[in-house]
Design an enzyme around this catalytic site. Structure first.
Site, PDB file in Angstrom:
ATOM      1  N   GLY A  82       0.829  -1.200   0.000  1.00  0.00           N
ATOM      2  CA  GLY A  82       0.000   0.000   0.000  1.00  0.00           C
ATOM      3  C   GLY A  82       0.863   1.249   0.000  1.00  0.00           C
ATOM      4  O   GLY A  82       2.083   1.187  -0.200  1.00  0.00           O
ATOM      5  N   GLU A 103      10.249  -2.157   3.550  1.00  0.00           N
ATOM      6  CA  GLU A 103       9.417  -1.959   2.350  1.00  0.00           C
ATOM      7  C   GLU A 103      10.266  -1.438   1.192  1.00  0.00           C
ATOM      8  O   GLU A 103      10.114  -1.880   0.055  1.00  0.00           O
ATOM      9  CB  GLU A 103       8.283  -0.974   2.663  1.00  0.00           C
ATOM     10  CG  GLU A 103       7.264  -1.538   3.644  1.00  0.00           C
ATOM     11  CD  GLU A 103       6.180  -0.556   4.044  1.00  0.00           C
ATOM     12  OE1 GLU A 103       5.169  -1.003   4.573  1.00  0.00           O
ATOM     13  OE2 GLU A 103       6.351   0.660   3.847  1.00  0.00           O
TER      14      GLU A 103
HETATM   15  C1  A5P Z   1       3.549   0.865   6.288  1.00  0.00           C
HETATM   16  O1  A5P Z   1       4.777   1.246   6.825  1.00  0.00           O
HETATM   17  C2  A5P Z   1       3.143   1.800   5.204  1.00  0.00           C
HETATM   18  O2  A5P Z   1       4.091   2.079   4.247  1.00  0.00           O
HETATM   19  C3  A5P Z   1       1.857   1.365   4.550  1.00  0.00           C
HETATM   20  O3  A5P Z   1       2.080   0.738   3.343  1.00  0.00           O
HETATM   21  C4  A5P Z   1       1.052   2.551   4.304  1.00  0.00           C
HETATM   22  O4  A5P Z   1       1.082   3.297   5.491  1.00  0.00           O
HETATM   23  C5  A5P Z   1      -0.380   2.220   3.907  1.00  0.00           C
HETATM   24  O5  A5P Z   1      -1.093   1.775   5.007  1.00  0.00           O
HETATM   25  P1  A5P Z   1      -2.620   1.439   4.958  1.00  0.00           P
HETATM   26  O6  A5P Z   1      -2.826   0.402   3.924  1.00  0.00           O
HETATM   27  O7  A5P Z   1      -2.907   0.931   6.347  1.00  0.00           O
HETATM   28  O8  A5P Z   1      -3.365   2.697   4.659  1.00  0.00           O
END
Ligand code: A5P
Length: 218
Positions: A82, A103
């Site tokens: 995401g 990530e």
């Molecule tokens: C996690 O560290 C983030 O990079 C998530 O990918 C990003 O915050 C998206 O999060 P949600 O899917 O919970 O909105």
């Protein structure tokens, strides 16, 4: 349709990018949680699954999905994750959940990076969402002072420790006209582990779930 339903739709749309024998990287967050839940039945056809956080690892294991180390495979075919903000140029802000370093490693190690978002996250310019920076704990104040010179307002995410044992500073008030330049500049500050601007290695495909359809931006 609520935001959570849109997240679920975007996650389901990403299933189409899976092939038999895929080595899959799995991101972190509530959108990815839907992807993990939907993955269950398909996981047997995959060659291996690499996780970007302790949170996602726990969720994958709950479903009986084995998680392997990136070091043992070197690369992944597909990375699904995401984002907190995304532009039509496929530049992203990530790290709201604090998992940005692993990530970014997985995004870099992926042949294809598919990003799944709901349409509230699509923006003309990055920076309304505060940009997370993971820092080595002893460098927190030093990095914050350097960030002030860039026009950003650093706020320590007090009490939060990343999976790597580091701290997070969230940068407010940045107007990010040139994400690649800012990412490069912040990367050069000693003590910065990772900045949550994903522009140098941006997404290859952005799946944006709206009220009626999931839009694909390449
Ligand atoms: C996690 O560290 C983030 O990079 C998530 O990918 C990003 O915050 C998206 O999060 P949600 O899917 O919970 O909105």
């Amino acid at each position: 349709m609520g935001q959570n339903d849109k997240k679920k739709r975007a996650a389901q749309a990403a299933l189409e990018y899976l092939r038999d024998g895929t080595t899959l990287g799995v991101g972190t967050g509530t959108t990815v949680d839907h992807f993990i839940a939907a993955l269950g039945a398909r996981s047997g056809t995959l060659d291996g699954v690499v996780s970007s956080s302790e949170r996602s690892t726990a969720k994958l294991r709950e479903l009986g999905i084995e998680v392997i180390d990136l070091a043992s495979v070197g690369e992944v075919d597909l990375y699904v994750d995401g984002a907190d903000e995304a532009t039509k140029h496929l530049h992203l802000i990530k790290g709201g959940g604090g998992a940005l370093t692993r990530e970014k490693i997985l995004a870099g190690a992926a042949r294809r990076f598919v990003c799944i978002v709901d349409d509230t996250k699509l923006v003309a310019q990055l920076g309304h969402f505060p940009v997370p920076i993971e820092v080595i704990p002893m460098a927190r104040s030093f990095v914050s002072r350097q960030i002030l010179k860039t026009g950003g307002r650093p706020v320590w995410r007090e009490g939060f420790i990343t999976d790597n044992g580091n701290h997070i500073i969230d940068i407010h008030d940045w107007r990010i006209g040139n994400p690649i330049e800012l990412e490069t500049r912040v990367n050069q500050i000693p003590g910065v582990v990772t900045v949550g601007i994903f522009a140098q290695r941006h997404a290859d495909v952005l799946l944006v779930a709206g009220e009626t359809e999931v839009r694909t931006i390449r």
